[in-house]
Design a protein around this motif. Structure first.
Motif, short mmCIF file in Angstrom:
data_model
loop_
_atom_site.label_atom_id
_atom_site.label_comp_id
_atom_site.label_asym_id
_atom_site.label_seq_id
_atom_site.Cartn_x
_atom_site.Cartn_y
_atom_site.Cartn_z
N SER A 1 49.25 40.30 39.37
CA SER A 1 48.06 39.90 40.10
C SER A 1 47.65 38.48 39.72
N LEU A 2 47.20 37.74 40.71
CA LEU A 2 46.70 36.39 40.44
C LEU A 2 45.21 36.40 40.09
N ALA A 3 44.62 37.61 40.02
CA ALA A 3 43.19 37.71 39.73
C ALA A 3 42.86 37.09 38.37
N GLU A 4 43.77 37.27 37.39
CA GLU A 4 43.47 36.73 36.06
C GLU A 4 43.48 35.21 36.06
N ALA B 1 45.14 44.71 38.28
CA ALA B 1 43.96 44.26 39.01
C ALA B 1 44.29 43.89 40.45
N THR B 2 43.35 44.19 41.35
CA THR B 2 43.50 43.74 42.73
C THR B 2 43.32 42.23 42.78
N ASP B 3 43.70 41.63 43.89
CA ASP B 3 43.61 40.17 43.99
C ASP B 3 42.17 39.67 43.91
N ASP B 4 41.20 40.56 44.22
CA ASP B 4 39.80 40.14 44.11
C ASP B 4 39.18 40.53 42.76
N GLY B 5 40.04 40.97 41.81
CA GLY B 5 39.59 41.16 40.44
C GLY B 5 39.08 42.53 40.07
N LYS B 6 39.27 43.53 40.93
CA LYS B 6 38.84 44.88 40.59
C LYS B 6 39.89 45.55 39.70
N ALA B 7 39.42 46.28 38.69
CA ALA B 7 40.30 46.88 37.68
C ALA B 7 40.60 48.34 37.99
N CYS B 8 41.77 48.80 37.52
CA CYS B 8 42.18 50.18 37.82
C CYS B 8 41.43 51.20 36.96
N GLY B 9 41.06 50.81 35.73
CA GLY B 9 40.32 51.70 34.85
C GLY B 9 41.16 52.65 34.03
N VAL B 10 42.48 52.70 34.28
CA VAL B 10 43.31 53.69 33.59
C VAL B 10 44.50 53.09 32.83
N CYS B 11 44.81 51.82 33.01
CA CYS B 11 45.90 51.22 32.24
C CYS B 11 45.45 51.02 30.79
N ASP B 12 46.40 50.72 29.90
CA ASP B 12 46.08 50.55 28.48
C ASP B 12 44.99 49.51 28.27
N SER B 13 45.11 48.38 28.96
CA SER B 13 44.16 47.29 28.77
C SER B 13 42.76 47.69 29.21
N CYS B 14 42.66 48.39 30.35
CA CYS B 14 41.35 48.86 30.81
C CYS B 14 40.74 49.85 29.83
N ARG B 15 41.56 50.76 29.31
CA ARG B 15 41.05 51.76 28.37
C ARG B 15 40.51 51.10 27.10
#
Length: 224
Positions: free
Chosen positions: A40-43, A192-206
């Protein structure tokens, strides 16, 4: 001339905190991000916002397509990003040699800028087990940097600063809040989606959610 530092800035929580720490120590900060073929380019959009908000002297984005070699869920769409929680061992989100490559390019810019510090937001406590986030790696790279550069040979020693390396995610967030960091533009999600929304379940989100919750702060992340 004010002292200068190159700061590796991904647009995530850790690198943003590292930038805040460098600024608090009186450095003119030159931020460097990488368009390395990540999902994703969101970052990168987040990194631009963070660099502007935190008054980086300059912010450059280096194009470096690591998807050409693959080997990681972050650069190869045929490999799924894990969503079942942290597991033992080095996960498939590890990007082979990423921090070695990033630091090497940052080292070149530091020489050009006559900067004698490079800040990187790696962490060896609450992290996903990446080998290039460990103190042994940082120390070894610093030794190499001072052997491999004109500046090092001529006596201008260069230091690799990893101020977060011994901190938990909660401690990192607490340090950032103390320094007045606005974490709302940052993106930590591997998917992350291109507009910066997070999945909430990947390691980094957790790890990010747990860090905010343990400190009693509201996580400003926008989740899907």
């Amino acid at each position: 001339m004010n002292k200068r530092a190159v700061v590796l800035l991904s647009g995530g929580l850790d690198s943003t905190t590292a930038l805040a720490i460098a600024k608090s120590q009186g450095y003119d900060c030159y931020a460097m991000s990488f368009n390395y073929g990540q999902r994703s380019l969101a970052e990168l959009k987040a990194a631009k916002k963070v660099a502007q908000l935190m008054d980086a002297k300059e912010h450059i984005i280096v194009n470096l397509d690591m998807s050409q070699i693959g080997g990681s869920a972050l650069t190869d769409h045929s490999i799924d990003v894990p969503t079942e929680g942290l597991e033992e061992g080095i996960p498939v989100t590890y990007v082979p040699a990423r921090n070695t490559v990033f630091l090497s390019i940052a080292l070149g810019w530091a020489e050009v800028l006559k900067a004698d510090h490079i800040f990187i937001g790696v962490n060896a406590v609450d992290y996903s087990g990446y080998p290039d986030c460990r103190p042994e790696f940082i120390n070894a790279f610093e030794t190499m940097a001072n052997l491999a550069t004109k500046a090092g040979v001529e006596g201008q020693n260069l230091a690799i600063e990893a101020p977060l390396i011994d901190l938990t995610k909660a401690q990192i967030i607490a340090e950032g809040m103390k320094l007045g960091v606005d974490y709302s533009p940052t993106v930590s999600c591997y998917k992350a989606t291109d507009d910066g929304k997070a999945c909430g379940v990947c390691d980094s989100c957790r790890l990010r959610k747990q860090g905010f919750e343990s400190q009693g702060f509201v996580d400003p992340t926008r989740y899907i």
